[in-house]
Design an enzyme around this catalytic site. Structure first.
Site, PDB file in Angstrom:
ATOM      1  N   TYR A  63       0.800  -1.222   0.000  1.00  0.00           N
ATOM      2  CA  TYR A  63       0.000   0.000   0.000  1.00  0.00           C
ATOM      3  C   TYR A  63       0.835   1.276   0.000  1.00  0.00           C
ATOM      4  O   TYR A  63       0.347   2.329  -0.410  1.00  0.00           O
ATOM      5  CB  TYR A  63      -0.960   0.009   1.187  1.00  0.00           C
ATOM      6  CG  TYR A  63      -2.180  -0.858   0.980  1.00  0.00           C
ATOM      7  CD1 TYR A  63      -3.307  -0.372   0.330  1.00  0.00           C
ATOM      8  CD2 TYR A  63      -2.194  -2.182   1.423  1.00  0.00           C
ATOM      9  CE1 TYR A  63      -4.429  -1.171   0.127  1.00  0.00           C
ATOM     10  CE2 TYR A  63      -3.316  -2.988   1.227  1.00  0.00           C
ATOM     11  CZ  TYR A  63      -4.423  -2.470   0.579  1.00  0.00           C
ATOM     12  OH  TYR A  63      -5.521  -3.263   0.373  1.00  0.00           O
ATOM     13  N   GLY A  77     -12.905  -7.776  -4.589  1.00  0.00           N
ATOM     14  CA  GLY A  77     -14.024  -8.515  -4.008  1.00  0.00           C
ATOM     15  C   GLY A  77     -14.567  -9.560  -4.946  1.00  0.00           C
ATOM     16  O   GLY A  77     -14.174  -9.648  -6.116  1.00  0.00           O
ATOM     17  N   ASN A 120     -19.595  -4.729  -5.278  1.00  0.00           N
ATOM     18  CA  ASN A 120     -21.002  -4.969  -4.954  1.00  0.00           C
ATOM     19  C   ASN A 120     -21.168  -5.676  -3.613  1.00  0.00           C
ATOM     20  O   ASN A 120     -20.248  -6.361  -3.174  1.00  0.00           O
ATOM     21  CB  ASN A 120     -21.651  -5.816  -6.058  1.00  0.00           C
ATOM     22  CG  ASN A 120     -22.034  -4.991  -7.260  1.00  0.00           C
ATOM     23  OD1 ASN A 120     -22.557  -3.900  -7.124  1.00  0.00           O
ATOM     24  ND2 ASN A 120     -21.764  -5.511  -8.460  1.00  0.00           N
ATOM     25  N   ASP A 148     -26.766   1.301 -15.077  1.00  0.00           N
ATOM     26  CA  ASP A 148     -28.189   1.012 -15.241  1.00  0.00           C
ATOM     27  C   ASP A 148     -28.860   2.076 -16.116  1.00  0.00           C
ATOM     28  O   ASP A 148     -29.676   1.758 -16.985  1.00  0.00           O
ATOM     29  CB  ASP A 148     -28.878   0.978 -13.869  1.00  0.00           C
ATOM     30  CG  ASP A 148     -28.166   0.072 -12.895  1.00  0.00           C
ATOM     31  OD1 ASP A 148     -28.635  -1.047 -12.672  1.00  0.00           O
ATOM     32  OD2 ASP A 148     -27.139   0.504 -12.355  1.00  0.00           O
ATOM     33  N   ALA A 150     -27.347   3.955 -18.311  1.00  0.00           N
ATOM     34  CA  ALA A 150     -26.849   3.783 -19.676  1.00  0.00           C
ATOM     35  C   ALA A 150     -27.600   2.660 -20.388  1.00  0.00           C
ATOM     36  O   ALA A 150     -27.916   2.766 -21.583  1.00  0.00           O
ATOM     37  CB  ALA A 150     -25.350   3.488 -19.646  1.00  0.00           C
ATOM     38  N   ARG A 153     -30.980   4.073 -21.399  1.00  0.00           N
ATOM     39  CA  ARG A 153     -30.891   4.959 -22.571  1.00  0.00           C
ATOM     40  C   ARG A 153     -30.629   4.164 -23.843  1.00  0.00           C
ATOM     41  O   ARG A 153     -31.151   4.491 -24.908  1.00  0.00           O
ATOM     42  CB  ARG A 153     -29.798   6.006 -22.365  1.00  0.00           C
ATOM     43  CG  ARG A 153     -30.110   7.007 -21.265  1.00  0.00           C
ATOM     44  CD  ARG A 153     -29.244   8.250 -21.383  1.00  0.00           C
ATOM     45  NE  ARG A 153     -27.830   7.934 -21.472  1.00  0.00           N
ATOM     46  CZ  ARG A 153     -27.019   7.768 -20.426  1.00  0.00           C
ATOM     47  NH1 ARG A 153     -27.514   7.847 -19.198  1.00  0.00           N
ATOM     48  NH2 ARG A 153     -25.750   7.492 -20.591  1.00  0.00           N
ATOM     49  N   HIS A 175     -28.260   0.204  -6.744  1.00  0.00           N
ATOM     50  CA  HIS A 175     -27.672  -0.500  -7.881  1.00  0.00           C
ATOM     51  C   HIS A 175     -27.939  -1.981  -7.633  1.00  0.00           C
ATOM     52  O   HIS A 175     -27.111  -2.711  -7.103  1.00  0.00           O
ATOM     53  CB  HIS A 175     -26.169  -0.233  -7.989  1.00  0.00           C
ATOM     54  CG  HIS A 175     -25.501  -1.050  -9.074  1.00  0.00           C
ATOM     55  ND1 HIS A 175     -25.914  -1.026 -10.384  1.00  0.00           N
ATOM     56  CD2 HIS A 175     -24.469  -1.928  -9.029  1.00  0.00           C
ATOM     57  CE1 HIS A 175     -25.158  -1.846 -11.100  1.00  0.00           C
ATOM     58  NE2 HIS A 175     -24.274  -2.408 -10.298  1.00  0.00           N
TER      59      HIS A 175
END
Length: 310
Positions: A63, A77, A120, A148, A150, A153, A175
């Protein structure tokens, strides 16, 4: 600008490529606990950079090497597998975020850094990351429903035979499966959606709108069934969010941060103005009673999921 990407699975690797292709970073640090994977990703992306932008790309598993980063993108994750929902990842990824965020904060400037969360279930991870980082909520930003929206549309553009660039329509809330489409504020070329349909003699009845909303909700599941994971769409969303921040665009995107919309201290997606300092303002689109109720339900689900973290 120095940008760090943490987690180099399929999503993180796609994010790295998309961010590099913006040409906005002078240095990209790729962090993964698997040093071999990080080095391979840096080599591959470095070779690709020879055809585009001159960017310093380094691979690290320490790090300390992220010091000086102005944006840290957390994509680490577990990813959804076929048959899983985003909330199925809750406790495993909460442990990942709980491990990463304190280590990140020990090596960045808390006065300026922006965290972009991709992991998520997104909204819950934003809430957890903000709590652990102690950063202002405006600088702990989840990609939220950018993807979502995008998808919405894109589907509408095909239905209406106009460019996605001419459509303003938002998916808000979680989301996840409780996200909702705000049909009341959707417009095409500055004309509200219903007026556009009347003028162009295009039929968009409620049954069709329900089908569109179903397709938006299920797009990720369909992609996961077909290719095992989703990565290109979310990578594009992250790159677009980076562009908003670095260029100080003050553009409106549906990102997730903690605020008081619809419930106290909930992270969920609303239309928000994003610039160099992070989220500058939250907007409240016109909604009917049904849509407002759906947004409140989505907020309650996020809060319930956050409270269930073990």
């Amino acid at each position: 600008m120095k940008i760090t990407i943490i987690g180099l699975g399929s999503v993180g690797s796609a994010v790295a490529t998309a961010v590099a292709n913006t040409g906005l970073a002078h240095e990209i640090v790729l962090f993964d606990r698997d040093g071999v994977r990080a080095r391979a990703a840096a080599e591959d992306l470095g070779h690709a950079a020879a055809f585009s932008y001159d960017i310093k790309i380094t691979a690290v598993n320490n790090y300390r090497a992220i010091r000086g980063s102005e944006i840290v993108i957390i994509a680490a994750g577990a990813n959804q597998k076929p048959g899983e929902t985003r909330t199925d990842l809750l406790n495993a990824n909460a442990a990942v975020i709980s491990d990463i965020v304190p280590r990140v904060m020990a090596n960045v400037d808390a006065k300026t850094v922006k965290l972009i969360i991709v992991t998520n279930p997104l909204d819950v991870m934003v809430m957890l990351a903000q709590k652990l980082s102690k950063l202002p909520a405006s600088r702990v930003i989840g990609t939220g429903t950018m993807l979502d929206s995008a998808r919405l549309r894109t589907i509408l553009s095909r239905q209406l035979s106009v460019s996605t660039q001419s459509i303003n329509a938002y998916v808000l809330g979680e989301h996840g499966d409780s996200s909702m489409v705000v049909w009341s504020s959707a417009c095409v070329g500055g004309i509200d959606l219903n007026s556009f349909c009347r003028q162009t003699k295009i039929s968009l009845p409620q049954t069709t709108r329900n089908t569109i909303e179903h397709r938006v909700h299920n797009a990720a599941y369909e992609i996961i069934r077909g290719r095992g994971a989703t990565w290109d769409g979310i990578a594009g969303a992250v790159a677009d969010l980076v562009r908003c921040i670095v260029n100080d665009e003050h553009r409106i995107v549906t990102v997730s941060i903690i605020d008081g919309i619809a419930n106290k201290a909930i992270a969920m997606s609303m239309p928000r103005v994003v610039g160099n300092s992070g989220v500058i303002a939250t907007l409240n689109p016109k909604m009917d009673a049904t849509e407002s109720a759906a947004l409140r339900r989505s907020a309650k689900i996020i809060r319930k999921n956050y409270d269930s973290i073990k």
